[in-house]
Scaffold this active site. Sequence first.
Site, PDB file in Angstrom:
ATOM      1  N   HIS A 165       9.156  -6.239   4.842  1.00 25.89           N
ATOM      2  CA  HIS A 165       8.931  -7.280   3.902  1.00 25.89           C
ATOM      3  C   HIS A 165      10.557  -8.217   3.836  1.00 25.89           C
ATOM      4  O   HIS A 165      11.435  -7.499   3.647  1.00 25.89           O
ATOM      5  CB  HIS A 165       8.838  -6.752   2.452  1.00 25.89           C
ATOM      6  CG  HIS A 165       7.339  -6.183   2.569  1.00 25.89           C
ATOM      7  ND1 HIS A 165       6.885  -5.110   1.525  1.00 25.89           N
ATOM      8  CD2 HIS A 165       6.083  -6.803   3.133  1.00 25.89           C
ATOM      9  CE1 HIS A 165       5.672  -5.282   1.946  1.00 25.89           C
ATOM     10  NE2 HIS A 165       5.031  -5.941   2.730  1.00 25.89           N
ATOM     11  N   GLU A 168      12.974  -7.743   1.192  1.00 22.80           N
ATOM     12  CA  GLU A 168      13.587  -6.301   1.136  1.00 22.80           C
ATOM     13  C   GLU A 168      14.565  -6.022   2.175  1.00 22.80           C
ATOM     14  O   GLU A 168      14.730  -5.027   2.821  1.00 22.80           O
ATOM     15  CB  GLU A 168      12.472  -5.431   1.206  1.00 22.80           C
ATOM     16  CG  GLU A 168      11.541  -5.489   0.150  1.00 22.80           C
ATOM     17  CD  GLU A 168      10.441  -4.626   0.238  1.00 22.80           C
ATOM     18  OE1 GLU A 168      10.349  -3.667   1.161  1.00 22.80           O
ATOM     19  OE2 GLU A 168       9.200  -4.835  -0.605  1.00 22.80           O
ATOM     20  N   HIS A 311      11.394   0.514   2.629  1.00 29.69           N
ATOM     21  CA  HIS A 311      11.157  -0.714   1.955  1.00 29.69           C
ATOM     22  C   HIS A 311      12.204  -0.558   0.465  1.00 29.69           C
ATOM     23  O   HIS A 311      12.873   0.327   0.478  1.00 29.69           O
ATOM     24  CB  HIS A 311       9.767  -0.672   1.372  1.00 29.69           C
ATOM     25  CG  HIS A 311       8.761  -1.148   2.468  1.00 29.69           C
ATOM     26  ND1 HIS A 311       7.972  -2.040   2.501  1.00 29.69           N
ATOM     27  CD2 HIS A 311       8.162  -0.268   3.481  1.00 29.69           C
ATOM     28  CE1 HIS A 311       7.149  -2.159   3.701  1.00 29.69           C
ATOM     29  NE2 HIS A 311       7.388  -0.885   4.206  1.00 29.69           N
ATOM     30  N   GLU A 370      10.708   3.932  -0.658  1.00 28.79           N
ATOM     31  CA  GLU A 370      11.047   2.661  -1.688  1.00 28.79           C
ATOM     32  C   GLU A 370      12.625   2.711  -1.971  1.00 28.79           C
ATOM     33  O   GLU A 370      12.782   3.342  -2.926  1.00 28.79           O
ATOM     34  CB  GLU A 370      10.224   2.551  -2.664  1.00 28.79           C
ATOM     35  CG  GLU A 370       8.624   2.098  -2.437  1.00 28.79           C
ATOM     36  CD  GLU A 370       8.459   0.781  -1.919  1.00 28.79           C
ATOM     37  OE1 GLU A 370       9.422   0.061  -1.995  1.00 28.79           O
ATOM     38  OE2 GLU A 370       7.559   0.423  -1.820  1.00 28.79           O
TER      39      GLU A 370
END
Length: 402
Positions: A165, A168, A311, A370
């Site tokens: 992404h 990110e 991420h 994450e």
Amino acid sequence: MQQYIARRGDTVSRIAARHGLTPEHVIQGNPWAGRQPYLYPGQILFLPSAPRRRYSVQEGDDAGLIAALFNVSIDELEMLNPGVTSGRCCIPGKVLVIPPAASRSVVSVRSEYGPDDVEEDIGKLVAKYPFVTRDSIGASVLGKPLHLLRIGSGPRHLHVNAALHANEWLTSPCLMSFIEQYAAAYDAGRAWHGHRPEEWHKHWTLWAVPMANPDGVELVQEGVLPGQPHYEELLQWNCGRRSFRHWKANIRGVDLGDQFPAHWEEEQARRGVPGPAPRDYSGPAPLSEPEAAALAALAEQYPGDAAVSLHSQGGEIYWNYRGYEPPESKGWAARLAAASGYRAVELNGSDAGYKDWFIQRFRKPGFTVELGIGKNPLPLADFEDMALETGLILGAILSNLK
């Protein structure tokens, strides 16, 4: 004050880093720069002189002690303070000018970390550590290389990717930093946070794609100018906004996190985004985008025993997928959570991610991590903590020899 003319690729943070300043210093002298989303080539900025650190010599000090205290070389200290090495200027009460501390690491983050930084740091890493090899798994929509790093010679394969992404992008130097620390520890024959890199190297081969969405990362960091590819479309897809800092997709407005053939049709229907957008558009078909297709092809070529997609943000580890995951996945996730301080989460209602596809395709442990907590793009100040947490998670996997 010195005059500086902005060039393509410049940002306030990058200019500040090159001139020994902080972004706040740059904006203080150029308030307009803080009110527009990006700098444009040809804009003129006025930069203050870099502030210098000073130090008052204490009783018992010598040049070596002072250099070590501030992480600088004795030669650099002597250059700014002639006579300090002879002791002539190293007397209590004497005020010395301290040079900027030099980073001993190849991977350092002082401003936005983009495709050019990845390219440069990869070159330095493979030159410094010949047992780290580089390759490319393909090219992005705009032709940027999708770099691949390999370290280790073991029979088990671990696939790791970062910056899938666009906003990110801080995950990219986190992965690069871990590879550097792994290589340095292995080269020196020393442990790393209680782990044994020589065992990693013997039992595992690590395949790392440090920036899976370079076009999107560059868009987030630098914006888009007239004449650049997809200029009109990007502004339209972005609802006319000039800032792309919220952008997750690739340059064609396809969310690479929803591109993999794992119940893709259901994810497309759930998202309900009919066309190119900053996020959540799954594309016209699974693996329609070269970046996603290249990641899948790499895993098919070297079937993995585990995979991690980095991420941000949330401080969570997702480890399951529709019951396709092997029995050991939950235990692995618990160990990764214990190592990093993150939370292992059993996630439902999400499909078509890289981790989802990997688990479904190979029936091996796969994880979406994450990193960090906050709002993307996460601040540079979070880098060191996130890089350490990345390393602790990957180290826990590589130390799993069962």
